[in-house]
Design a protein around this motif. Sequence first.
Motif, short mmCIF file in Angstrom:
data_model
loop_
_atom_site.label_atom_id
_atom_site.label_comp_id
_atom_site.label_asym_id
_atom_site.label_seq_id
_atom_site.Cartn_x
_atom_site.Cartn_y
_atom_site.Cartn_z
N SER A 1 2.43 10.25 -3.13
CA SER A 1 2.65 9.37 -1.99
C SER A 1 3.87 8.48 -2.20
CB SER A 1 1.42 8.49 -1.76
OG SER A 1 0.34 9.24 -1.26
N ASP B 1 -7.56 -0.10 10.65
CA ASP B 1 -7.09 -1.14 9.73
C ASP B 1 -7.14 -2.49 10.44
OD1 ASP B 1 -4.82 -1.38 11.34
OD2 ASP B 1 -3.66 0.01 10.13
N TYR C 1 -7.66 10.82 -6.76
CA TYR C 1 -6.35 10.63 -6.12
C TYR C 1 -5.35 11.71 -6.51
CZ TYR C 1 -8.34 6.13 -4.93
OH TYR C 1 -9.16 5.14 -4.45
N LEU D 1 -8.27 4.57 9.52
CA LEU D 1 -8.42 4.70 8.08
C LEU D 1 -9.47 5.74 7.70
CD1 LEU D 1 -8.26 0.96 6.96
CD2 LEU D 1 -6.41 2.64 7.06
N SER D 2 -10.52 5.85 8.49
CA SER D 2 -11.57 6.82 8.17
C SER D 2 -12.38 7.12 9.42
CB SER D 2 -12.49 6.31 7.06
OG SER D 2 -13.20 5.16 7.49
N VAL E 1 -4.52 0.72 -5.53
CA VAL E 1 -5.44 0.76 -4.40
C VAL E 1 -6.25 -0.52 -4.41
CG1 VAL E 1 -7.35 1.98 -3.31
CG2 VAL E 1 -5.55 3.28 -4.47
N SER F 1 0.83 -1.21 0.00
CA SER F 1 0.00 0.00 0.00
C SER F 1 0.86 1.25 0.00
CB SER F 1 -0.92 0.03 1.23
OG SER F 1 -1.75 -1.11 1.27
N LEU G 1 -0.68 6.79 3.00
CA LEU G 1 -1.94 7.52 3.09
C LEU G 1 -1.63 8.90 3.62
CD1 LEU G 1 -4.29 4.74 4.54
CD2 LEU G 1 -3.73 5.24 2.16
N SER G 2 -1.62 9.88 2.73
CA SER G 2 -1.05 11.18 3.07
C SER G 2 -2.04 12.32 3.06
CB SER G 2 0.09 11.51 2.09
OG SER G 2 -0.37 11.42 0.75
N LEU H 1 -8.50 8.59 4.99
CA LEU H 1 -7.11 8.76 4.59
C LEU H 1 -6.90 8.13 3.23
CD1 LEU H 1 -5.52 8.05 8.05
CD2 LEU H 1 -5.10 10.10 6.71
N GLU H 2 -6.25 8.88 2.33
CA GLU H 2 -6.08 8.43 0.95
C GLU H 2 -4.63 8.65 0.51
OE1 GLU H 2 -8.54 7.01 -0.37
OE2 GLU H 2 -10.39 7.92 0.41
N PRO H 3 -4.17 7.82 -0.44
CA PRO H 3 -2.86 8.09 -1.06
C PRO H 3 -3.01 9.11 -2.18
CG PRO H 3 -3.80 6.09 -1.98
CD PRO H 3 -4.80 6.60 -0.95
#
Length: 386
Positions: free
Chosen positions: A308, A177, A96, A187-188, A361, A49, A52-53, A254-256
Amino acid sequence: MFDCANLMQDNRDPITKFVEDKAKPAGLWLDNPMQAPEYLQFVPANNTSALLSGLSIKGPLLPAFPLEECPTQIDAKYLKLDVGSQNVQLADALDYTLDTVWSLETDPMGKSLIYTKQVMKDSKSGNETSKVWYLASADDHKLYVREMPPSGGADEYKEALPNVQWQVDLQEPPKMDDKKNEEKSVLSAKATIRKNSNHLVRTVELPDLKPTLGLCLFNLNDWRKEALQWELGNLSTPIRLPKPMPFFLWELALEPLGPSSFNFSHHQWVLNEKSTVGVAFPHAGNLLMTFRQSQNERIYPRFDNISSDGLKWSIEPALDANYFELVTGSSTDAGVVKQKENVTPAIMPQKAYTVTCTLMVNGQAKGSSSAKITIEVARSDGGTSS
Protein backbone atom coordinates in the motif's frame (compact mmCIF):
# COMPACT_ATOMS: atom_id res chain seq x y z
CA MET A 1 -39.97 -22.68 20.21
CA PHE A 2 -43.12 -21.55 18.41
CA ASP A 3 -46.23 -20.61 20.41
CA CYS A 4 -48.91 -23.26 19.70
CA ALA A 5 -51.87 -20.90 19.99
CA ASN A 6 -50.49 -18.41 17.51
CA LEU A 7 -49.34 -21.19 15.22
CA MET A 8 -52.89 -22.52 14.85
CA GLN A 9 -54.03 -19.14 13.47
CA ASP A 10 -51.03 -18.45 11.23
CA ASN A 11 -51.59 -19.20 7.55
CA ARG A 12 -48.18 -18.06 6.36
CA ASP A 13 -45.88 -20.63 4.77
CA PRO A 14 -42.86 -21.58 6.94
CA ILE A 15 -40.30 -19.64 4.89
CA THR A 16 -42.36 -16.41 4.95
CA LYS A 17 -42.88 -16.83 8.68
CA PHE A 18 -39.17 -17.38 9.25
CA VAL A 19 -38.25 -14.29 7.20
CA GLU A 20 -40.79 -12.01 8.87
CA ASP A 21 -40.55 -13.25 12.46
CA LYS A 22 -36.89 -14.17 12.77
CA ALA A 23 -34.66 -13.21 9.86
CA LYS A 24 -35.74 -9.56 9.49
CA PRO A 25 -35.70 -8.73 13.24
CA ALA A 26 -32.26 -10.35 13.52
CA GLY A 27 -30.95 -8.27 10.61
CA LEU A 28 -30.50 -11.32 8.38
CA TRP A 29 -32.70 -10.22 5.50
CA LEU A 30 -32.53 -7.36 3.03
CA ASP A 31 -35.38 -6.91 0.56
CA ASN A 32 -33.18 -5.35 -2.13
CA PRO A 33 -29.58 -6.39 -1.51
CA MET A 34 -26.88 -4.32 -3.18
CA GLN A 35 -23.79 -5.75 -4.79
CA ALA A 36 -20.82 -5.27 -2.45
CA PRO A 37 -18.54 -3.88 -5.20
CA GLU A 38 -20.92 -0.92 -5.59
CA TYR A 39 -19.76 0.22 -2.16
CA LEU A 40 -16.27 -1.16 -1.57
CA GLN A 41 -13.73 1.03 -3.33
CA PHE A 42 -10.11 1.95 -2.62
CA VAL A 43 -9.61 4.55 0.12
CA PRO A 44 -6.59 6.81 -0.61
CA ALA A 45 -3.67 7.16 1.76
CA ASN A 46 -3.28 10.25 3.92
CA ASN A 47 -0.76 11.48 6.49
CA THR A 48 -1.99 9.03 9.14
CA SER A 49 -3.29 6.00 7.21
CA ALA A 50 -2.04 3.78 4.42
CA LEU A 51 -4.00 3.18 1.24
CA LEU A 52 -6.83 0.70 1.81
CA SER A 53 -6.24 -1.43 -1.24
CA GLY A 54 -7.76 -4.86 -0.58
CA LEU A 55 -10.37 -6.77 1.39
CA SER A 56 -10.26 -8.98 4.42
CA ILE A 57 -13.07 -11.55 4.61
CA LYS A 58 -14.01 -12.38 8.19
CA GLY A 59 -16.72 -14.61 9.54
CA PRO A 60 -19.10 -16.25 9.49
CA LEU A 61 -21.10 -14.07 11.85
CA LEU A 62 -24.66 -15.39 12.17
CA PRO A 63 -26.51 -18.71 12.33
CA ALA A 64 -28.87 -19.68 9.57
CA PHE A 65 -31.62 -20.36 12.09
CA PRO A 66 -31.59 -18.13 15.20
CA LEU A 67 -32.70 -19.99 18.31
CA GLU A 68 -33.02 -18.44 21.74
CA GLU A 69 -31.70 -21.57 23.43
CA CYS A 70 -28.52 -21.72 21.34
CA PRO A 71 -25.49 -19.44 20.89
CA THR A 72 -25.92 -16.94 18.09
CA GLN A 73 -22.27 -16.50 17.14
CA ILE A 74 -19.01 -18.39 16.81
CA ASP A 75 -15.41 -17.18 16.69
CA ALA A 76 -15.09 -15.30 13.44
CA LYS A 77 -11.93 -16.00 11.44
CA TYR A 78 -10.22 -14.66 8.32
CA LEU A 79 -10.09 -16.43 4.99
CA LYS A 80 -6.42 -17.18 4.27
CA LEU A 81 -4.71 -18.45 1.15
CA ASP A 82 -2.76 -21.69 1.53
CA VAL A 83 -0.89 -22.25 -1.72
CA GLY A 84 0.77 -25.45 -0.51
CA SER A 85 -2.54 -27.31 -0.24
CA GLN A 86 -4.32 -25.15 -2.84
CA ASN A 87 -6.91 -24.56 -0.17
CA VAL A 88 -8.48 -21.84 1.95
CA GLN A 89 -7.62 -21.85 5.63
CA LEU A 90 -9.18 -19.98 8.55
CA ALA A 91 -6.81 -17.63 10.38
CA ASP A 92 -7.27 -16.08 13.81
CA ALA A 93 -5.57 -12.82 12.81
CA LEU A 94 -5.09 -10.64 9.77
CA ASP A 95 -1.45 -10.57 8.62
CA TYR A 96 -1.81 -7.69 6.11
CA THR A 97 -0.21 -9.73 3.34
CA LEU A 98 -1.76 -11.10 0.14
CA ASP A 99 -2.46 -14.30 2.07
CA THR A 100 -5.32 -12.62 3.95
CA VAL A 101 -6.00 -9.48 1.86
CA TRP A 102 -8.06 -10.32 -1.21
CA SER A 103 -9.26 -8.54 -4.34
CA LEU A 104 -12.84 -8.34 -5.57
CA GLU A 105 -13.81 -7.81 -9.21
CA THR A 106 -17.37 -7.83 -10.53
CA ASP A 107 -18.73 -7.98 -14.08
CA PRO A 108 -21.87 -6.16 -15.33
CA MET A 109 -23.96 -9.26 -14.61
CA GLY A 110 -23.10 -9.14 -10.89
CA LYS A 111 -20.74 -12.13 -10.95
CA SER A 112 -17.68 -11.54 -8.74
CA LEU A 113 -14.18 -12.94 -8.73
CA ILE A 114 -12.43 -13.17 -5.36
CA TYR A 115 -8.69 -13.61 -5.79
CA THR A 116 -5.21 -12.84 -4.55
CA LYS A 117 -1.65 -13.10 -5.83
CA GLN A 118 1.41 -14.98 -4.69
CA VAL A 119 4.94 -14.02 -5.71
CA MET A 120 7.53 -16.79 -5.49
CA LYS A 121 11.28 -16.45 -5.88
CA ASP A 122 13.46 -19.29 -7.14
CA SER A 123 16.08 -19.95 -4.46
CA LYS A 124 18.78 -20.72 -7.05
CA SER A 125 18.19 -18.31 -9.90
CA GLY A 126 16.53 -15.56 -7.92
CA ASN A 127 13.91 -15.21 -10.65
CA GLU A 128 10.42 -14.28 -9.53
CA THR A 129 7.11 -15.62 -10.79
CA SER A 130 3.65 -14.45 -9.75
CA LYS A 131 0.45 -16.45 -9.78
CA VAL A 132 -3.12 -15.31 -9.27
CA TRP A 133 -5.21 -17.64 -7.13
CA TYR A 134 -9.02 -17.54 -7.32
CA LEU A 135 -11.45 -18.63 -4.63
CA ALA A 136 -13.33 -21.55 -6.14
CA SER A 137 -15.79 -24.30 -5.27
CA ALA A 138 -15.78 -27.92 -6.33
CA ASP A 139 -18.68 -30.17 -7.30
CA ASP A 140 -18.83 -31.46 -3.72
CA HIS A 141 -19.34 -27.85 -2.50
CA LYS A 142 -15.94 -27.74 -0.81
CA LEU A 143 -13.74 -24.64 -1.18
CA TYR A 144 -10.32 -24.48 -2.79
CA VAL A 145 -8.12 -22.03 -4.74
CA ARG A 146 -7.08 -22.42 -8.35
CA GLU A 147 -5.38 -20.64 -11.21
CA MET A 148 -7.36 -19.77 -14.31
CA PRO A 149 -6.39 -20.91 -17.81
CA PRO A 150 -5.26 -18.13 -20.17
CA SER A 151 -8.28 -16.25 -21.52
CA GLY A 152 -6.93 -16.95 -25.02
CA GLY A 153 -7.94 -20.59 -24.60
CA ALA A 154 -11.61 -19.68 -24.84
CA ASP A 155 -13.18 -23.11 -24.27
CA GLU A 156 -11.01 -24.04 -21.30
CA TYR A 157 -11.45 -20.61 -19.72
CA LYS A 158 -15.21 -20.64 -20.23
CA GLU A 159 -15.47 -24.10 -18.68
CA ALA A 160 -13.51 -23.03 -15.59
CA LEU A 161 -15.24 -19.67 -15.06
CA PRO A 162 -18.36 -20.88 -13.18
CA ASN A 163 -16.11 -22.46 -10.53
CA VAL A 164 -14.69 -19.06 -9.54
CA GLN A 165 -17.74 -16.79 -9.91
CA TRP A 166 -19.59 -15.59 -6.81
CA GLN A 167 -22.48 -13.31 -5.87
CA VAL A 168 -21.61 -10.92 -3.06
CA ASP A 169 -24.65 -9.08 -1.63
CA LEU A 170 -24.68 -6.51 1.16
CA GLN A 171 -27.08 -7.31 3.97
CA GLU A 172 -27.00 -4.03 5.90
CA PRO A 173 -25.80 -0.45 5.41
CA PRO A 174 -21.99 -0.30 5.22
CA LYS A 175 -19.75 1.22 7.87
CA MET A 176 -18.40 4.63 6.85
CA ASP A 177 -15.35 6.58 8.01
CA ASP A 178 -15.72 9.57 10.31
CA LYS A 179 -14.56 12.32 7.97
CA LYS A 180 -16.46 15.54 8.66
CA ASN A 181 -15.62 17.88 5.80
CA GLU A 182 -14.74 15.40 3.06
CA GLU A 183 -16.56 12.80 1.02
CA LYS A 184 -17.00 9.76 3.22
CA SER A 185 -15.61 6.36 2.26
CA VAL A 186 -16.92 2.88 3.02
CA LEU A 187 -14.68 0.96 5.42
CA SER A 188 -16.54 -2.33 5.75
CA ALA A 189 -19.80 -4.08 4.95
CA LYS A 190 -21.54 -7.28 5.93
CA ALA A 191 -22.49 -9.47 3.02
CA THR A 192 -23.48 -12.93 1.94
CA ILE A 193 -21.19 -14.81 -0.44
CA ARG A 194 -23.04 -17.34 -2.55
CA LYS A 195 -23.46 -19.25 -5.77
CA ASN A 196 -27.14 -18.94 -6.60
CA SER A 197 -28.94 -20.59 -3.65
CA ASN A 198 -25.77 -22.09 -2.14
CA HIS A 199 -24.11 -19.85 0.46
CA LEU A 200 -20.56 -19.87 1.72
CA VAL A 201 -20.88 -21.13 5.30
CA ARG A 202 -19.04 -22.76 8.15
CA THR A 203 -20.91 -25.51 9.96
CA VAL A 204 -20.85 -26.43 13.64
CA GLU A 205 -22.52 -28.97 15.89
CA LEU A 206 -24.85 -27.64 18.56
CA PRO A 207 -24.80 -26.96 21.40
CA ASP A 208 -21.00 -27.12 21.85
CA LEU A 209 -20.19 -25.28 18.55
CA LYS A 210 -17.73 -27.96 17.48
CA PRO A 211 -16.71 -27.35 13.82
CA THR A 212 -17.82 -30.09 11.44
CA LEU A 213 -17.54 -29.58 7.67
CA GLY A 214 -15.47 -26.41 7.86
CA LEU A 215 -15.93 -24.05 4.90
CA CYS A 216 -18.39 -25.21 2.29
CA LEU A 217 -21.40 -24.22 0.21
CA PHE A 218 -24.79 -24.82 1.76
CA ASN A 219 -28.35 -24.34 0.53
CA LEU A 220 -29.73 -22.26 3.40
CA ASN A 221 -33.34 -22.31 2.18
CA ASP A 222 -33.46 -26.11 2.07
CA TRP A 223 -31.82 -26.32 5.49
CA ARG A 224 -34.25 -23.79 6.98
CA LYS A 225 -37.24 -25.66 5.58
CA GLU A 226 -36.03 -28.88 7.17
CA ALA A 227 -35.22 -27.13 10.44
CA LEU A 228 -38.68 -25.51 10.55
CA GLN A 229 -40.41 -28.80 9.82
CA TRP A 230 -38.33 -30.51 12.49
CA GLU A 231 -39.10 -27.84 15.08
CA LEU A 232 -42.82 -27.93 14.32
CA GLY A 233 -42.82 -31.65 15.01
CA ASN A 234 -40.68 -31.48 18.13
CA LEU A 235 -42.20 -28.68 20.20
CA SER A 236 -41.75 -30.54 23.48
CA THR A 237 -38.24 -31.91 22.99
CA PRO A 238 -34.80 -30.32 23.53
CA ILE A 239 -33.36 -28.61 20.48
CA ARG A 240 -31.19 -31.01 18.52
CA LEU A 241 -31.41 -29.93 14.92
CA PRO A 242 -31.17 -32.70 12.32
CA LYS A 243 -28.02 -31.31 10.67
CA PRO A 244 -25.00 -29.23 11.70
CA MET A 245 -25.87 -25.56 12.07
CA PRO A 246 -24.55 -23.45 9.15
CA PHE A 247 -23.24 -20.00 10.03
CA PHE A 248 -23.13 -17.41 7.25
CA LEU A 249 -22.74 -13.62 6.73
CA TRP A 250 -19.24 -12.25 6.23
CA GLU A 251 -17.62 -8.92 7.02
CA LEU A 252 -15.69 -7.50 4.09
CA ALA A 253 -13.36 -4.77 5.32
CA LEU A 254 -11.02 -2.57 3.32
CA GLU A 255 -7.46 -3.17 4.49
CA PRO A 256 -3.96 -1.87 3.71
CA LEU A 257 -1.21 -4.16 2.47
CA GLY A 258 1.93 -4.26 4.56
CA PRO A 259 5.36 -3.93 2.97
CA SER A 260 6.85 -6.89 1.16
CA SER A 261 10.61 -7.34 0.75
CA PHE A 262 12.16 -4.55 -1.28
CA ASN A 263 15.44 -3.16 -2.55
CA PHE A 264 16.55 0.07 -4.17
CA SER A 265 17.20 0.96 -7.79
CA HIS A 266 20.87 1.39 -6.70
CA HIS A 267 21.77 -0.27 -3.44
CA GLN A 268 25.30 1.12 -3.85
CA TRP A 269 24.67 4.73 -4.76
CA VAL A 270 27.78 6.59 -5.94
CA LEU A 271 27.58 10.27 -6.76
CA ASN A 272 30.42 12.14 -8.39
CA GLU A 273 31.67 15.56 -7.50
CA LYS A 274 31.06 16.21 -11.20
CA SER A 275 29.13 13.93 -13.57
CA THR A 276 29.40 13.47 -17.33
CA VAL A 277 26.12 14.37 -19.00
CA GLY A 278 27.09 13.57 -22.59
CA VAL A 279 29.26 14.25 -25.64
CA ALA A 280 28.55 17.67 -27.10
CA PHE A 281 30.45 17.74 -30.45
CA PRO A 282 33.89 17.08 -31.97
CA HIS A 283 36.26 19.97 -31.39
CA ALA A 284 39.69 20.30 -32.94
CA GLY A 285 39.84 16.58 -33.59
CA ASN A 286 38.83 15.68 -30.03
CA LEU A 287 35.52 14.95 -28.33
CA LEU A 288 34.47 17.81 -26.13
CA MET A 289 32.89 16.49 -22.91
CA THR A 290 30.54 18.58 -20.79
CA PHE A 291 30.34 18.20 -17.02
CA ARG A 292 28.03 19.25 -14.26
CA GLN A 293 27.94 18.75 -10.53
CA SER A 294 25.65 15.98 -9.21
CA GLN A 295 22.29 17.53 -8.37
CA ASN A 296 18.70 16.36 -7.90
CA GLU A 297 19.50 12.65 -8.21
CA ARG A 298 17.54 9.97 -6.38
CA ILE A 299 17.11 6.24 -5.84
CA TYR A 300 13.78 4.42 -5.64
CA PRO A 301 12.48 1.50 -3.57
CA ARG A 302 11.25 -1.51 -5.58
CA PHE A 303 8.94 -3.95 -3.79
CA ASP A 304 8.87 -7.67 -4.57
CA ASN A 305 5.10 -7.62 -4.15
CA ILE A 306 2.21 -5.16 -4.03
CA SER A 307 2.26 -2.86 -1.01
CA SER A 308 0.00 0.00 0.00
CA ASP A 309 0.90 3.64 -0.39
CA GLY A 310 1.14 5.65 2.82
CA LEU A 311 3.60 3.43 4.71
CA LYS A 312 5.82 4.94 7.38
CA TRP A 313 9.46 5.32 6.28
CA SER A 314 12.61 5.75 8.36
CA ILE A 315 16.38 5.49 7.89
CA GLU A 316 19.26 4.68 10.24
CA PRO A 317 21.64 6.34 10.78
CA ALA A 318 20.22 9.73 9.88
CA LEU A 319 21.15 11.22 6.52
CA ASP A 320 23.17 14.41 6.32
CA ALA A 321 20.22 16.80 6.17
CA ASN A 322 22.29 19.40 4.37
CA TYR A 323 22.51 17.23 1.26
CA PHE A 324 20.09 14.26 1.38
CA GLU A 325 16.57 13.39 2.45
CA LEU A 326 14.23 10.42 2.71
CA VAL A 327 10.75 11.17 1.33
CA THR A 328 8.06 10.26 3.88
CA GLY A 329 4.34 10.92 4.14
CA SER A 330 1.64 9.64 1.80
CA SER A 331 2.98 10.90 -1.53
CA THR A 332 3.76 8.53 -4.40
CA ASP A 333 7.47 9.37 -3.90
CA ALA A 334 7.45 7.99 -0.35
CA GLY A 335 10.54 5.88 0.29
CA VAL A 336 12.70 7.72 -2.26
CA VAL A 337 16.18 8.72 -1.07
CA LYS A 338 17.24 11.86 -2.90
CA GLN A 339 19.56 14.81 -2.95
CA LYS A 340 18.30 18.12 -1.69
CA GLU A 341 17.15 20.13 -4.68
CA ASN A 342 19.82 22.23 -6.38
CA VAL A 343 22.40 21.33 -3.74
CA THR A 344 25.69 19.61 -4.61
CA PRO A 345 26.82 17.25 -1.84
CA ALA A 346 30.29 17.44 -0.36
CA ILE A 347 32.72 14.59 -0.98
CA MET A 348 31.79 11.74 1.37
CA PRO A 349 33.23 8.26 1.91
CA GLN A 350 30.93 5.27 1.45
CA LYS A 351 28.46 4.97 4.30
CA ALA A 352 25.91 2.24 5.01
CA TYR A 353 22.25 2.91 5.85
CA THR A 354 19.18 0.81 6.64
CA VAL A 355 15.86 2.00 5.23
CA THR A 356 12.72 0.62 6.90
CA CYS A 357 9.06 0.91 5.93
CA THR A 358 6.32 0.03 8.40
CA LEU A 359 2.58 -0.43 8.12
CA MET A 360 0.78 1.48 10.87
CA VAL A 361 -2.82 0.61 11.71
CA ASN A 362 -4.56 2.71 14.36
CA GLY A 363 -1.19 3.76 15.72
CA GLN A 364 0.12 0.19 15.95
CA ALA A 365 2.92 -1.29 13.83
CA LYS A 366 1.53 -4.24 11.83
CA GLY A 367 4.56 -5.32 9.82
CA SER A 368 7.77 -3.88 8.46
CA SER A 369 10.49 -4.54 5.92
CA SER A 370 14.02 -3.17 5.56
CA ALA A 371 16.66 -2.74 2.86
CA LYS A 372 20.32 -1.72 3.07
CA ILE A 373 21.97 0.91 0.88
CA THR A 374 25.33 2.67 0.76
CA ILE A 375 25.89 6.26 -0.33
CA GLU A 376 29.20 7.69 -1.51
CA VAL A 377 30.15 11.06 -3.04
CA ALA A 378 33.35 10.48 -5.02
CA ARG A 379 35.81 12.92 -6.55
CA SER A 380 35.34 13.46 -10.28
CA ASP A 381 39.05 12.95 -10.99
CA GLY A 382 38.84 9.34 -9.84
CA GLY A 383 40.45 9.95 -6.50
CA THR A 384 39.05 8.46 -3.34
CA SER A 385 36.52 10.30 -1.27
CA SER A 386 38.24 9.49 2.00
